[in-house]
Design an enzyme around this catalytic site. Structure first.
Site: not given
Lengths: 660, 269, 301
Positions: A14, A16, A303, A370, A430
């Site tokens: 991804g 990263a 959020r 999420h 992440e």
């Protein structure tokens, strides 16, 4: 002394992983890039809204990199180590420039400059975007650069290879990571790979919660395997539930925060059980509860807050649309062409998956799991900025207490930056627990992933060139430790295969059933609101599932492209990570950011202004959770309220600096 | 969230006829499954159900069906397959649309233009090799801080953004009568690259930095398997899930190739 | 890799573009001229300068015959034919077949209009090529055994030999003639479609039309060109099959030869073609043995 055959393994393709691959390959070290999917299909493509960075327009309105830093720390409820966040905010504009040079089609102003939009947690337009598929566009830009290195022979891709475990040598201080065991998902071949450093860039763990906004590979399996090998896992309980997603049968599809950034309003009918079509409900009979409760930020509160408010309105007050767990996200007051231009990607998703055009009909949304702020625990070398006293709240227009020179927050190139507690094993993106604390601000994820790769990729290079691997390169090690690790995985694989057809098929031992029950339990117990007793119940359920998993039955004995085996193997790892998430949530007896304990409603800096760190005991299969101090010497923790008012107060402030 | 929200009232069943294959060189066979339909079900959720309950319609236990998928939002391109005879992403294929009545049948087949790995999973590596062939990247001078990129008008951004949403799913190639299956990787260099690659070549030719490699891209596309192999059936643009103006890209590269060809002819490369 | 393939590799772009170009010029351009000429058998009825024929149909025959004489009197005709027609057609056809073999049609799955045209373009290419070979072989190279009545082409008797070559002896319908005529209908239609559609795709190939709107607009133009040519082709065919009277045609043709080259030449010509079976059986041939009766009387309507 540098060996000519030193290599770096990056697991995950991804943002990263690709950013790291570019940086490491550029430095002249060969890279082996592992991914379960062709890297162009990585989960980063799902990111929609944008990427944050201070910019000239915002700067001249009183914004600064420092304020971006302050917002991120405040948004994360003071749980993140502050140095790395400062460094990231300082680097953000450079990252945007670099992406721009790579050809990312950022939306443009009339003058041809990069356009900006408003995003959650800020009163300034500081989010750069490319339609509503920013993640896709950034990923493609990096993918293209990596393909260039691949064509030049500097990067070797192992796509459709699954990471099974890190290979470690040495004990105590000498312990380090010297490679990985991986399996070809097509041929099912299991083999070890040597490397002088391994970068984990394997993303989040949304599938632990069953339906989430995550992609199907986001099981957290890779992180769990590192954890089981001895890597620490930090802030596991910090799981972001995104306020706006479309519930579906297979997953929940994200409706980007940019929908609200571009003016989307969240509301429900004031009258309970109002069955009128949304268009027929007049303005004064609509309840814009976010705008009412948070006059300053309105729909753009962070959020976790938006999620809890929506949850509160639906679950506690029963005010959801038709009594269901749904609220309106309304963009119908905006020009349809404008929406297509700025939000085309998500308009299309809603249209395709719901069959209704959100330009003319308000969307029906509900929160969904999420993002995982938590992840593999990592360390860093603090930067040059060490104020005598931590600063207070940073107001717009104030002169930042520190400049944006490289290395203020985190020492550039220090070999231990974003290294786990295992030498040579890094965690980027992440899967790294740094940067976001207890809640991630919208459009900071893309930033943190790319920042990790670019900034800390240099640390990887320095570790390989100057650290232990420079004198004891992985290629010089005995083959035994590699073969041993590989054999262990082979045995595990053979064991799973052997479960096929041993007994009558029993639903209790069906890996898909176990996974579904885990998802339902975790979603119910460990997301928007949590309580001690419920989490204890959850842990008991997980223990039961782990027992059942010990007798898991597969239904495919094929030695070729055995997808269900891969999934079943991951379920075991997910169960372990789920326990960490629940247990850390149980032990954190406070409410902070995304972690809302009804039985401990307030933040408790005294006891829990610390990162939860989990360590796996391979002997017992138990988790030891301890607490580590968080770096807070740059900004002083302050209450995180986002100016909430009681529901009888009215009136909405105009956001500052919304022009441009 | 909402895991339990859809548990109520499974009333309707759909029949899935799936073309299966155990691996390269193995024969294909059809298997049928009866799947209960959840609200908002799509092909993926039904395949998930089959994975958990791998029993055919006639009650015979079988293996779970293998398929490729990732984002399930139609932005990663992984879950492309042939559904009821047409290529598309399976995640965005809603059951209520394709099989509205109880007992309706949906057929799933792997894409026919790529070698099957197993069942519905195919190997699309050739597509990525094509991207290398046309050097689909901007040749930047490394990742050092060198200021911002070239400015761009909103109109130009629109053109590039549309092209840049290509997720390499392969729909355009599956539907193209000129794009044929080629298992031998050594022949990929002279086999037709297809619309996706041509469009990516245009994307980078349209960028000031990318355009530095324009001649290289056109040289690559002038040979066998390049732009001239297009037969103008224009299925590509019809099946593209992202509505990318692929035929415009083909024409634009055609124009560039015309000019480039003349230049090369008279310059003598 | 053989040298042939190497050559193809090195000059692939050039060959493909020449292939495309050849289809438009000279082949397409020639087809326009050819169909214009042939259809003059019909539109020639409006030709005010036709003075030999008395009927409208006759004026068509006369106009057509006039055109044919003009073409056949062009200098270096054979060389032009070889260089401008036969070689380009052979080139276009051989490469076209080679390229067409690289595709596989999938209209049954993707029944889009464009896809149908793609499939038709290849089909009409094959049909058209076979048709051209037959057409040229019978009417140019004199492979008269392939015509329904064994007719040998004579440009002095263009209209009448055509009618005989299509329908049968003396322009009377025969079974073989029906087949050949249907073949002509298909062949001509195929070629016109092939040309019009090829014109449309050529604009994309060369990059003249880029936007979808431009391609659509150019599509309208090509459709019009195709429609006009189709009309020309069909009307020419209809002209020879249904309008032109065989005997009248022969009369007009012979009088034109007489006017242009003199009576002696006509006699020579008639001698040379005396063994033409379809003429032998014709009423005109029998009438020709009798004294020339003078111009036919005007028919009062």
């Amino acid at each position: 002394m540098t060996s000519t055959n030193q290599r770096v393994i990056i697991v995950g393709g991804g943002l990263a992983g690709l950013a790291a691959a570019i940086r490491v390959a550029e430095a002249g070290l060969p890279v082996d890039l592992f991914s379960m999917v062709p890297v162009k299909r990585s989960h980063s493509v799902c990111a929609q809204g944008g990427i944050n960075a201070c910019n000239e327009v915002a700067r001249q309105q009183g914004y600064s990199e420092y304020q971006h830093f302050d917002e991120t720390i405040y948004g994360g409820d003071f749980l993140a180590d502050q140095g790395p966040v400062l460094e990231m905010a300082n680097w953000a504009p450079k990252i945007i420039d670099l992406l721009d040079r790579m050809g990312v089609p950022f939306n443009r102003t009339a003058e041809g400059r990069r356009d900006l939009r408003l995003f959650g947690g800020s009163l300034f337009k500081r989010t750069h975007f490319s339609g509503a598929t920013t993640g896709q566009q950034l990923l493609y830009a990096l993918d293209e650069q990596v393909r260039r290195f691949e064509a030049e022979g500097k990067v070797s891709k192992y796509e459709f290879w699954e990471f099974l475990r890190p290979i470690l040598v040495g004990q105590g201080d000498q312990r380090r990571c010297v490679g990985i065991v991986a399996q070809d998902m097509r041929t099912m071949q299991i083999r070890p790979f040597r490397a002088d450093a391994v970068v984990m860039a394997t993303g989040g763990c949304g599938l632990i919660f069953g339906k989430s906004t995550n992609s199907v590979i986001c099981t957290g399996g890779a992180a769990s395997r590192c954890y089981q090998a001895g890597a620490w896992y930090g802030n596991a309980e910090m799981i972001q539930v995104h306020p706006t997603a479309i519930p579906g049968a297979d997953k929940c599809r994200l409706m980007s925060e940019s929908a609200r950034g571009e003016g989307g309003r969240v509301w429900v009918p004031r009258k309970k059980g109002d069955t009128r079509r949304p268009k027929d409900i007049p303005e004064n009979e609509r309840w814009y509860f976010l705008e009412e409760r948070y006059p300053a930020y309105g729909n753009l509160v962070p959020r976790d807050i938006a999620t809890r408010e929506i949850f509160d309105v639906c679950v506690n007050e029963g005010m959801g649309i038709d009594g269901q767990n749904m609220v309106y996200l309304d963009l119908t007051h905006k020009d349809p062409d404008y929406l297509t231009e700025k939000l085309g990607g998500i308009m299309e998703i809603y249209e395709k998956f719901v069959g209704v055009d959100p330009r003319y009909e308000p969307m029906k949304i509900f929160p969904s799991v999420h993002y995982s702020m938590g992840g593999l625990w990592t360390t860093f070398t603090p930067g040059a900025y060490q104020p005598a006293e931590p600063a207070g709240k940073h107001e717009p227009g104030m002169i930042p207490p520190v400049g944006t020179e490289v290395g203020q927050g985190m020492a550039y190139g220090a070999p231990n930056n974003m290294m786990t507690n295992i030498a040579g094993l890094y965690a980027f993106g992440e899967v790294n627990f740094a940067y976001h604390g207890a809640t991630r601000l919208g459009a900071n994820a893309l930033l943190s992933c790319i920042f990790d790769g670019l900034f800390n990729g240099v640390s990887v290079v320095n570790y390989v060139r100057e650290g232990v691997p420079s004198t004891q390169p992985a290629e010089s090690l005995e083959a035994a430790c590699f073969d041993e690790a590989s054999s262990a995985e082979q045995a595990k694989y053979d064991g799973l295969l052997a479960t096929v057809g041993t007994n009558e098929r029993d639903e209790k031992f069906n890996p898909y059933v176990i996974a579904r029950e885990m998802g339902e339990e975790m979603t119910a117990a460990s997301t928007v609101v949590k309580t001690g007793p419920r989490l204890e119940q959850c842990l008991a359920k997980l223990a039961e599932l782990r027992e059942r998993y010990a007798r898991v039955q597969l239904s495919d004995s094929a030695g070729w492209t055995n997808q269900s085996l891969s999934f079943a193997r991951a379920v075991g790892d997910m169960l372990i990570l789920a326990e960490v998430i629940a247990k850390a949530g149980l032990l954190r007896e406070e409410s902070r950011g995304s972690h809302k304990r009804l039985d401990f409603p307030d933040r408790d800096d005294e006891r829990f202004g610390k990162a939860s760190v989990a360590e796996f005991d391979p002997a017992t299969g138990e988790h030891r959770i301890f607490w580590r101090d968080v770096q807070t010497n740059l900004v002083k923790p302050r209450p995180r309220t986002y100016g909430k008012v009681e529901s009888d107060q009215k009136g909405k402030q105009e956001p500052v600096g919304s022009a441009g | 969230m909402g895991n339990g929200a859809n548990s109520g009232g499974r009333t309707r069943n759909v029949v899935f006829r799936i073309k299966r294959c155990d691996g390269p060189g193995k024969p294909s066979r059809w298997e049928a499954f009866r799947v209960p339909v959840e609200p908002n079900a799509n092909v993926i959720s039904c395949l998930n159900w089959i994975a958990a309950h791998p029993v055919t319609m006639d009650g015979r236990p079988t293996t779970p069906v293998v398929w490729d998928s990732n984002c399930l939002e139609e932005v990663c391109g992984a879950c492309t397959m042939v559904i009821n005879g047409r290529v598309r992403q399976s995640c965005s294929c809603l059951i209520d649309e394709y099989a509205p009545n109880d007992g309706d049948t949906i057929t799933l087949e792997p894409m026919s233009k790529f070698p099957v790995v197993r069942d519905l999973w195919v190997d699309r590596q050739r597509l990525f090799e094509g991207l290398k062939k046309v050097k689909a990247w901007a040749p930047i001078d490394g990742t050092y801080s060198l200021g911002d990129g070239p400015r761009e008008s909103p109109a130009q951004q629109h053109v590039r953004y549309a092209l840049s949403t290509c997720m390499s799913c392969g729909c355009c190639l599956e539907a193209c009568p000129q794009y044929l299956k080629e298992e031998d990787a050594s022949k990929w260099d002279t086999a037709f690259v297809g619309a996706a690659i041509i469009s990516q070549a245009r994307l980078f030719n349209e960028h000031p930095t990318g355009a530095i490699l324009k001649d290289d891209r056109l040289d690559a596309l002038l040979g066998v398997g390049g732009i001239n192999d297009c037969g103008n059936a224009q299925n590509c643009v019809r099946v593209c899930p992202k509505d990318i103006p692929l035929t415009e890209s083909i024409a634009a590269i055609g124009r560039a190739a015309t000019i480039h060809g003349f230049k090369r002819f008279f310059r003598g490369a | 890799m053989t040298d042939g393939q190497g050559f193809l590799q090195r000059h692939y772009h050039l060959l493909r573009r020449l292939h495309s170009l050849a289809g438009v010029v000279p082949i397409g351009a020639f087809m326009i001229i050819h169909l214009t000429t042939n259809s003059s058998v019909v539109w020639g009825a409006l030709n005010g300068r036709a003075h030999i024929a008395e009927s409208a149909a006759g004026r068509g025959i006369e106009t057509f015959q006039h055109e044919v004489h003009f073409i056949n009197n062009l200098p270096l005709l054979l060389l032009t034919e070889i260089g401008v027609l036969w070689l380009p057609i052979a080139f276009h056809a051989i490469l076209g077949v080679a390229f067409a073999l690289t595709g596989s049609n999938n209209v049954s799955r993707y029944g889009y209009q464009g896809n149908k045209r793609y499939a038709l373009q290849r089909l009409t290419g094959y049909i058209g090529f076979l048709f051209i070979v037959y057409h040229v072989a019978t009417l140019r190279w004199g492979w008269s055994f392939l015509t329904p009545a064994g007719t040998t082409w004579s440009h002095y008797y263009a209209a009448s030999t055509l009618a005989a070559a299509l329908k049968g002896a003396a322009g009377q319908w025969s079974v073989a003639g029906v087949i050949v005529s249907i073949g002509y209908f298909i062949g001509v239609s195929a070629l016109v479609f092939h040309f019009a559609n090829g014109l449309w795709t050529a604009a994309i190939t060369w990059g003249l039309t880029i936007s979808q709107a431009a391609q659509r607009r150019w599509g309208y133009v090509c459709s019009c060109v195709g429609a006009v040519l189709m009309l020309a082709g069909w009307s020419a065919l209809a002209g020879f099959l249904f309008v032109a009277d065989y005997d009248e045609a022969v009369q007009i043709e012979e009088r034109m030869v007489e006017q242009m080259y003199g009576h002696e030449y006509l006699l020579e010509l008639k001698e040379k073609f005396a063994d033409r079976p379809e003429i032998g059986r014709s009423a005109v041939r029998q009438a020709a043995t009798r004294p020339y009766p003078g111009p036919a009387p005007l028919i009062e309507e």
